[in-house]
Design a protein around this motif. Sequence first.
Motif, PDB file in Angstrom:
ATOM      1  N   PRO A  41       7.967   1.713  -3.677  1.00  0.00           N
ATOM      2  CA  PRO A  41       6.906   2.703  -3.927  1.00  0.00           C
ATOM      3  C   PRO A  41       6.698   3.003  -5.403  1.00  0.00           C
ATOM      4  CG  PRO A  41       8.825   3.743  -2.908  1.00  0.00           C
ATOM      5  CD  PRO A  41       9.066   2.261  -2.875  1.00  0.00           C
ATOM      6  N   ALA A  42       7.716   2.730  -6.229  1.00  0.00           N
ATOM      7  CA  ALA A  42       7.556   2.977  -7.666  1.00  0.00           C
ATOM      8  C   ALA A  42       6.466   2.081  -8.255  1.00  0.00           C
ATOM      9  CB  ALA A  42       8.879   2.729  -8.382  1.00  0.00           C
ATOM     10  N   LEU A  43       6.122   1.010  -7.532  1.00  0.00           N
ATOM     11  CA  LEU A  43       5.109   0.079  -8.052  1.00  0.00           C
ATOM     12  C   LEU A  43       3.695   0.428  -7.585  1.00  0.00           C
ATOM     13  CD1 LEU A  43       7.123  -3.218  -7.473  1.00  0.00           C
ATOM     14  CD2 LEU A  43       6.623  -2.165  -9.690  1.00  0.00           C
ATOM     15  N   PHE A  44       3.562   1.394  -6.692  1.00  0.00           N
ATOM     16  CA  PHE A  44       2.212   1.745  -6.232  1.00  0.00           C
ATOM     17  C   PHE A  44       1.379   2.244  -7.417  1.00  0.00           C
ATOM     18  CE2 PHE A  44       4.142   3.108  -1.873  1.00  0.00           C
ATOM     19  CZ  PHE A  44       4.248   1.776  -1.503  1.00  0.00           C
ATOM     20  N   PRO A  45       0.099   1.911  -7.457  1.00  0.00           N
ATOM     21  CA  PRO A  45      -0.749   2.408  -8.551  1.00  0.00           C
ATOM     22  C   PRO A  45      -1.190   3.847  -8.269  1.00  0.00           C
ATOM     23  CG  PRO A  45      -2.004   0.926  -7.138  1.00  0.00           C
ATOM     24  CD  PRO A  45      -0.622   0.990  -6.555  1.00  0.00           C
ATOM     25  N   HIS A  46      -0.240   4.765  -8.406  1.00  0.00           N
ATOM     26  CA  HIS A  46      -0.466   6.158  -7.994  1.00  0.00           C
ATOM     27  C   HIS A  46      -1.694   6.767  -8.659  1.00  0.00           C
ATOM     28  CE1 HIS A  46       3.891   5.530  -7.290  1.00  0.00           C
ATOM     29  NE2 HIS A  46       3.661   6.284  -6.236  1.00  0.00           N
ATOM     30  N   LEU A 213       2.470 -13.222  -4.131  1.00  0.00           N
ATOM     31  CA  LEU A 213       3.746 -12.884  -4.766  1.00  0.00           C
ATOM     32  C   LEU A 213       4.584 -14.113  -5.079  1.00  0.00           C
ATOM     33  CD1 LEU A 213       4.732  -9.663  -2.762  1.00  0.00           C
ATOM     34  CD2 LEU A 213       3.820  -9.821  -5.082  1.00  0.00           C
ATOM     35  N   ARG A 214       4.072 -14.991  -5.943  1.00  0.00           N
ATOM     36  CA  ARG A 214       4.840 -16.181  -6.344  1.00  0.00           C
ATOM     37  C   ARG A 214       5.539 -15.913  -7.676  1.00  0.00           C
ATOM     38  NH1 ARG A 214       5.638 -21.519  -5.682  1.00  0.00           N
ATOM     39  NH2 ARG A 214       4.229 -21.803  -3.916  1.00  0.00           N
ATOM     40  N   TYR A 215       6.849 -16.262  -7.736  1.00  0.00           N
ATOM     41  CA  TYR A 215       7.634 -16.031  -8.959  1.00  0.00           C
ATOM     42  C   TYR A 215       8.020 -17.321  -9.660  1.00  0.00           C
ATOM     43  CZ  TYR A 215       8.158 -12.140  -5.787  1.00  0.00           C
ATOM     44  OH  TYR A 215       7.897 -11.172  -4.867  1.00  0.00           O
ATOM     45  N   PHE A 245      -3.667  -5.855   1.718  1.00  0.00           N
ATOM     46  CA  PHE A 245      -3.462  -5.161   0.447  1.00  0.00           C
ATOM     47  C   PHE A 245      -2.101  -4.466   0.412  1.00  0.00           C
ATOM     48  CE2 PHE A 245      -8.129  -5.384   0.534  1.00  0.00           C
ATOM     49  CZ  PHE A 245      -8.359  -5.902  -0.739  1.00  0.00           C
ATOM     50  N   SER A 246      -1.359  -4.555   1.528  1.00  0.00           N
ATOM     51  CA  SER A 246      -0.138  -3.754   1.656  1.00  0.00           C
ATOM     52  C   SER A 246       0.906  -4.063   0.595  1.00  0.00           C
ATOM     53  CB  SER A 246       0.489  -3.970   3.028  1.00  0.00           C
ATOM     54  OG  SER A 246      -0.327  -3.406   4.021  1.00  0.00           O
ATOM     55  N   LYS A 247       1.066  -5.341   0.257  1.00  0.00           N
ATOM     56  CA  LYS A 247       2.178  -5.702  -0.622  1.00  0.00           C
ATOM     57  C   LYS A 247       1.801  -5.614  -2.095  1.00  0.00           C
ATOM     58  CE  LYS A 247       3.790  -7.011   3.391  1.00  0.00           C
ATOM     59  NZ  LYS A 247       4.591  -6.106   4.203  1.00  0.00           N
ATOM     60  N   ILE A 248       0.509  -5.541  -2.397  1.00  0.00           N
ATOM     61  CA  ILE A 248       0.078  -5.511  -3.798  1.00  0.00           C
ATOM     62  C   ILE A 248      -0.383  -4.114  -4.211  1.00  0.00           C
ATOM     63  CG2 ILE A 248      -1.540  -6.487  -5.506  1.00  0.00           C
ATOM     64  CD1 ILE A 248       0.558  -8.488  -4.484  1.00  0.00           C
ATOM     65  N   GLU A 300       0.491  -8.790 -11.258  1.00  0.00           N
ATOM     66  CA  GLU A 300       1.425  -9.135 -12.338  1.00  0.00           C
ATOM     67  C   GLU A 300       2.635  -8.213 -12.354  1.00  0.00           C
ATOM     68  OE1 GLU A 300       1.374 -11.868 -13.963  1.00  0.00           O
ATOM     69  OE2 GLU A 300      -0.472 -12.298 -12.860  1.00  0.00           O
ATOM     70  N   ARG A 301       2.372  -6.914 -12.235  1.00  0.00           N
ATOM     71  CA  ARG A 301       3.435  -5.907 -12.278  1.00  0.00           C
ATOM     72  C   ARG A 301       4.427  -6.094 -11.125  1.00  0.00           C
ATOM     73  NH1 ARG A 301       3.908   0.174 -12.700  1.00  0.00           N
ATOM     74  NH2 ARG A 301       3.100   0.699 -10.652  1.00  0.00           N
ATOM     75  N   THR A 302       3.866  -6.329  -9.937  1.00  0.00           N
ATOM     76  CA  THR A 302       4.697  -6.467  -8.746  1.00  0.00           C
ATOM     77  C   THR A 302       5.517  -7.755  -8.839  1.00  0.00           C
ATOM     78  OG1 THR A 302       2.892  -5.375  -7.583  1.00  0.00           O
ATOM     79  CG2 THR A 302       4.595  -6.337  -6.215  1.00  0.00           C
ATOM     80  N   ARG A 303       4.850  -8.819  -9.260  1.00  0.00           N
ATOM     81  CA  ARG A 303       5.552 -10.096  -9.415  1.00  0.00           C
ATOM     82  C   ARG A 303       6.718  -9.962 -10.393  1.00  0.00           C
ATOM     83  NH1 ARG A 303       0.796 -14.218 -10.703  1.00  0.00           N
ATOM     84  NH2 ARG A 303       0.151 -14.790  -8.609  1.00  0.00           N
ATOM     85  N   ALA A 304       6.455  -9.324 -11.533  1.00  0.00           N
ATOM     86  CA  ALA A 304       7.507  -9.222 -12.561  1.00  0.00           C
ATOM     87  C   ALA A 304       8.717  -8.478 -11.997  1.00  0.00           C
ATOM     88  CB  ALA A 304       6.954  -8.523 -13.799  1.00  0.00           C
ATOM     89  N   ALA A 305       8.451  -7.380 -11.284  1.00  0.00           N
ATOM     90  CA  ALA A 305       9.565  -6.568 -10.772  1.00  0.00           C
ATOM     91  C   ALA A 305      10.363  -7.341  -9.714  1.00  0.00           C
ATOM     92  CB  ALA A 305       9.024  -5.261 -10.189  1.00  0.00           C
ATOM     93  N   TYR A 306       9.664  -7.933  -8.753  1.00  0.00           N
ATOM     94  CA  TYR A 306      10.381  -8.612  -7.660  1.00  0.00           C
ATOM     95  C   TYR A 306      11.024  -9.916  -8.131  1.00  0.00           C
ATOM     96  CZ  TYR A 306       7.870  -5.392  -4.498  1.00  0.00           C
ATOM     97  OH  TYR A 306       7.371  -4.291  -3.861  1.00  0.00           O
ATOM     98  N   HIS A 307      10.383 -10.548  -9.108  1.00  0.00           N
ATOM     99  CA  HIS A 307      10.952 -11.782  -9.666  1.00  0.00           C
ATOM    100  C   HIS A 307      12.363 -11.500 -10.195  1.00  0.00           C
ATOM    101  CE1 HIS A 307      10.202 -15.411 -12.585  1.00  0.00           C
ATOM    102  NE2 HIS A 307      11.397 -15.437 -12.064  1.00  0.00           N
ATOM    103  N   ALA A 308      12.476 -10.432 -10.976  1.00  0.00           N
ATOM    104  CA  ALA A 308      13.787 -10.092 -11.560  1.00  0.00           C
ATOM    105  C   ALA A 308      14.779  -9.750 -10.446  1.00  0.00           C
ATOM    106  CB  ALA A 308      13.623  -8.909 -12.517  1.00  0.00           C
TER     107      ALA A 308
END
Length: 406
Positions: A41-46, A213-215, A245-248, A300-308
Amino acid sequence: MDMTDLFATRAGRMKASEIRELLKLLDQPDIISFAGGIPDPALFPHEAFRQSYAEVLGGASANAALQYQVSEGFLPLRQWIAGEMARIGIPCDEGNIFITSGSQQGLDYLGKLFLSPNDTALVTWPTYLGALQAFSAYEPRYDRLSPAGGNMTPDAYREAATQAGGAVKFAYLVPDFANPSGETLTLAQREAVLDLAEELGIAVIEDAAYAALRYSGEPVPPIAALDALRSGGIDAGRTIYCGSFSKILAPGLRVGWICAPRRLIEKLVLTKQASDLHSPSINQMVVHRVAETHYGAQVERTRAAYHARRDALLKALEAHMPAGVSWSRPEGGMFVWMTLPEGIDAAVLLARAVSEARVAFVPGSAFHADGSGTNTLRLSFTLADERAVTEGIPRLAALIRSALEN
Ligand SMILES: Cc1ncc(COP(=O)(O)O)c(C=O)c1O
């Protein structure tokens, strides 16, 4: 009154999802959970959502946002999605796009449209549990789809389906970073699925929930794109692409879509009219605004976080897991799939993992239409912060080691 005896036969196929049941138990703070396959949830575009809801309700669009809507969905959103589909190689227009309340609703509608009792759905072993739940309500049987090799011949599939009193109707698969296996189908495997579907005369349901979501590794064209190429356009094809749209952006708004031949969209519209008329107008309008302004950056933001997080999890597994345990190395998505030595039951292990090691995961057998896969489990890395990985994986590894010794 006990109404159980009054239920239709399909109610017998509706079982509580192990995952959802499990999630209820996991809010104790000392449990490190790799179980829930939910976005961070920290990645949601609040802020973008806050602003968009205010704008949609504050301006001339307020009445439309609060009013009924056409069953196909909010036109500007459908146009935006058609543009996105074209960008990934699926040439289409808004007439091919149908908005669903999450892609989960799309799966339910497809089950409803295609499956009579005893018809056959081809699914991978394992496959997305929510798809099995959606389809099972329509009382099909399942046969095993093995895109990586070992598919039965078309005749064998056909014969088994006829013997069961129905016909093969579709093949369902998650070709990119699958839930739960993390696997991605190669180009050749996608073409082989289309060949099989062509020979059987069936539809292909391409669940693309994780496709953005490709890393690592190279993108592979969607099955719908390959199908449009060989069929001469989406309307002549057999592939039904389910997007979300759920995962992005965020799952709570419940906005997904189906991209499919027009004649199928017409049937889906009738299905939706009988179901919920349309997905919430306001959420579609807000998702449209947020997608227009933030989709690329969110990807991009979601990919970067989950990639790590994927990399950290894989590194910890490499460092700590005992010999005999193997796992997938997904190029994207949210999941690592682990196979334990034969004879270790992941459901039994989970009980010990929660009570002794205070670590949780999802046992794999629920993802198998035939109940096999008892020695498999799914680890989700979306919420796995550094502490989760550095403490949780050694604890899980120690538990597996002790199970192996006993
Ligand atoms: C493979 C797959 N398909 C579909 C869904 C449903 O997503 P939603 O209904 O939120 O779009 C999920 C959710 O976890 C999933 O993993």
